[in-house]
Write an enzyme that holds these catalytic residues in place. Sequence first.
Site, PDB file in Angstrom:
ATOM      1  N   VAL A   1      39.810  -2.277 -24.763  1.00  0.00           N
ATOM      2  CA  VAL A   1      41.015  -1.258 -25.340  1.00  0.00           C
ATOM      3  C   VAL A   1      41.837  -0.745 -24.288  1.00  0.00           C
ATOM      4  O   VAL A   1      41.420  -0.372 -23.232  1.00  0.00           O
ATOM      5  CB  VAL A   1      40.623  -0.263 -26.046  1.00  0.00           C
ATOM      6  CG1 VAL A   1      41.961   0.818 -26.768  1.00  0.00           C
ATOM      7  CG2 VAL A   1      39.488  -0.829 -27.351  1.00  0.00           C
ATOM      8  N   CYS A   2      43.220  -0.859 -24.241  1.00  0.00           N
ATOM      9  CA  CYS A   2      44.169  -0.260 -23.504  1.00  0.00           C
ATOM     10  C   CYS A   2      43.981  -0.843 -21.877  1.00  0.00           C
ATOM     11  O   CYS A   2      43.969  -2.290 -21.848  1.00  0.00           O
ATOM     12  CB  CYS A   2      43.784   1.251 -23.387  1.00  0.00           C
ATOM     13  SG  CYS A   2      45.560   2.316 -22.786  1.00  0.00           S
ATOM     14  N   THR A   3      43.913  -0.112 -21.088  1.00  0.00           N
ATOM     15  CA  THR A   3      43.781  -0.559 -19.588  1.00  0.00           C
ATOM     16  C   THR A   3      42.562  -1.085 -19.377  1.00  0.00           C
ATOM     17  O   THR A   3      42.214  -1.570 -18.158  1.00  0.00           O
ATOM     18  CB  THR A   3      44.583   0.487 -18.487  1.00  0.00           C
ATOM     19  OG1 THR A   3      43.865   1.729 -18.853  1.00  0.00           O
ATOM     20  CG2 THR A   3      45.936   0.523 -18.792  1.00  0.00           C
ATOM     21  N   GLY A   4      41.630  -0.988 -20.051  1.00  0.00           N
ATOM     22  CA  GLY A   4      40.362  -1.659 -19.983  1.00  0.00           C
ATOM     23  C   GLY A   4      40.348  -2.946 -19.585  1.00  0.00           C
ATOM     24  O   GLY A   4      39.479  -3.648 -19.201  1.00  0.00           O
TER      25      GLY A   4
ATOM     26  N   GLY B   1      45.451  -3.256 -27.598  1.00  0.00           N
ATOM     27  CA  GLY B   1      46.768  -2.549 -26.780  1.00  0.00           C
ATOM     28  C   GLY B   1      46.191  -1.192 -26.651  1.00  0.00           C
ATOM     29  O   GLY B   1      45.165  -0.806 -26.403  1.00  0.00           O
TER      30      GLY B   1
END
Length: 236
Positions: free
Chosen positions: A104-107, A154
């Site tokens: 998720v996200c910048t993961g 995202g």
Amino acid sequence: MPDDAPLHIAFLLFPDVTQLDLTGPAQILSRLGNARLDLVAKTPDPVRTDAQFSLTPTATFADLPRTDILCVPGGFGTVAAMEDEATLAWVRQVAAEAQWVTSVCTGSLILAAAGLLTGYRAACHWASREQLGWFGAVPVAERVVFDRNRVTGGGVTAGIDFALALTAAIRGEAHAKLVQLSLEYDPAPPYDSGSPARAEPETLARYHAMVDEFAPGRAEKVRAIAERVAERGAGG
């Protein structure tokens, strides 16, 4: 797999993680049925989040060598996690046998730094999405992206949509709809400011100033990590 097959879900936990990247999907995936969930960190000590409270790991890297679903959240601590070889080694280890490798996200940048998104389409927070290309991934401006067994969400709240989509892929659409209803996930945001395409210019400017304050030089650091990864790959 059978609809009721047992599942183990492991979330990577690292300092300055964005807790909603983790807790949003965790709330939904905990309702897969016949599933066990662990928060996995380098040590058993409580891990601070960027929301000024800590989460307590339920397992350490040494405790948990495999999982069915790996989920990697993002946050301001992403760069430090990308630079930590013990973290990347564990991510690679469990991803090798996992049925689903997700973020998720910048993961997704952590997955990319571990060499797990090369040639894969992937999502990320809008402000960091193009950085995926530095690692050989294919950045996609979508809220949830499936590419084989890689599933990426995202920015932050997209983790809820990601988890519902993954639930549908595993247990079926009817079960995902039941989970959505049980959590009353019926979003109606008070402002239409959740995308850089619609946010006011001054709001965008304030966001970039905030990032510069709390994570100075983040893009440059990510690029340097990508260059080191490429050099190691070229070296065989």
